[in-house]
Structure formats: C-alpha cells, structure tokens
Design an enzyme around this catalytic site. Sequence first.
Site, short mmCIF file in Angstrom:
data_model
loop_
_atom_site.label_atom_id
_atom_site.label_comp_id
_atom_site.label_asym_id
_atom_site.label_seq_id
_atom_site.Cartn_x
_atom_site.Cartn_y
_atom_site.Cartn_z
N TYR A 116 3.78 6.08 16.30
CA TYR A 116 2.77 5.29 15.93
C TYR A 116 1.50 6.29 16.38
O TYR A 116 0.44 6.24 15.67
CB TYR A 116 2.75 4.12 16.70
N VAL B 286 0.74 -1.32 0.08
CA VAL B 286 -0.16 -0.16 0.01
C VAL B 286 0.81 1.25 -0.12
O VAL B 286 0.33 2.44 -0.15
CB VAL B 286 -0.88 0.16 0.95
#
Length: 248
Positions: free
Chosen positions: A153, A61
């Site tokens: 993150y 992706v």
Amino acid sequence: MTHPVVLITGALTGIGRATALAFARHSARIVVAGRRDEAGQALASELRALGAEAEFIRADVRHEEEVRDLVDQTVARFGRLDAAVNNAGTEGQPGPVTRQSAESLAATFDTNVLGTLLSMKHELRVMQAQGHGSIVNISSTYGHEGAAGASVYVASKHAVEGMTKSAALEAAAFGVRVNAVAPGPIETGMLNRFTGTAEAKASLAAKVPLGRVGDPDEIAGAIVFATSDQASFMTGQILTVDGGKTAG
C-alpha cells in the site's frame, strides 16, 4: 467557477462519498463513479435531493475502456470537465514484505496506481483540450513515509504522489492543475479493515497529535479547496491533512 462539473471515482463510500456531498453543497454538477449500481444510484439521488445535478456512472478504473467511457459520458452529459477527484483505492493485503506476492502487488497497484494513471490520462485528454481543469489524486501520509506491515500500500501511494507531480509539470502549460490530498487516519471502512480491531485503531489514533482520527468531511473540505479557484496557484503539491501525524 459557478456550477463546476466534477467527476469523482471511488465515490460510493468514505472520503469519496463525503467529497460528493461537499461538492453538492457547493452547487457543483457531479458524476459519481464506482462498481456498485444500487449504491451509486442511491448516492446520485441523495445529491439531487441537495439540489445538485448528479449522475452515477458505473466504472472500474482498472479497465481503460471503462475509464475512457466514464470521462466521455461526463462530457456528453455536462459539456465539459472542470475538476476530477481520483479517489478509487484499496488497502490491499496488509502484512510484512515476506508475506507479499506478485498477486497481492498486482491487486493493489491495479487500482491505486494503474487506476489513477488511466483516470488522469483521460481527464487530461479533455482538460488540456479545453484549456482548464483541476485534478486531485488521493494519496495518504503513507505516500511519503514508510509503515511496517503495509509495504505494498505504501509503495502504491508513493507512486501516486510521483505521478501527481509529473503530471502537474506536463499539464501546467495547458492551464491544468494536478495536486494530491494525503489524509492521515480517517474514520472509514478502509481504516477499520486495515487496523482490524478497535484496540489497534485506538492505538493509531493516540499517535495523532490532535488525539483522534479524522472525519471524511475534513478531507472533503481540503479536496474542494484544492480544486477551487482559491488554489489557482497551487499545482504539483501534496496537501497533507493528518492531524499533525507527520509533523514531528
């Protein structure tokens, strides 16, 4: 919708795999995507054994041409795209802000943020033209709270939630819904890598009001619901499934 066509990125392990199996049990036609051919073909075979029509398409992706081809191959195979689950993600390099770098940021954002953006771009290209569809992005409780030692993150999942809400506003006029599911700590390889030790994982589980980490099947159920007609009036929302972790 009977036999919906569903595309799942990051489908080969953890939540993605559980979601593929859940959709198979709901008689969906499924394309699973990932970067490992052998595991992908094995999963597709497992889904077919459950009675589903299923295909594996290799895709990374982080690369737009591969995402475009993934979506186009899905439509060529099944004729339409009813639902997409953008699950591909990485925990990146845990550690304090002072140990992060441009490289660690890029490595995490390329998958979690750019990958989600590119996936939505090409899924919406198809769904808006056909006048229906549902997208579910995978966030985290860290998409709407902070966490020491996980700044990059956390930032990437905040971005996912912002993109989800913005895309939902853009897509609503075309009859397309965009939501996110935000899991708490779930029993996956990513959680094991992130916590590092059994003691650290147990400590994290102890902070969950239900007293345990979740199972990938519990997240898969929420994802299937969010894509379904039962959630037809829900868009631009973050569905948090975390055992009560963020309730207090």
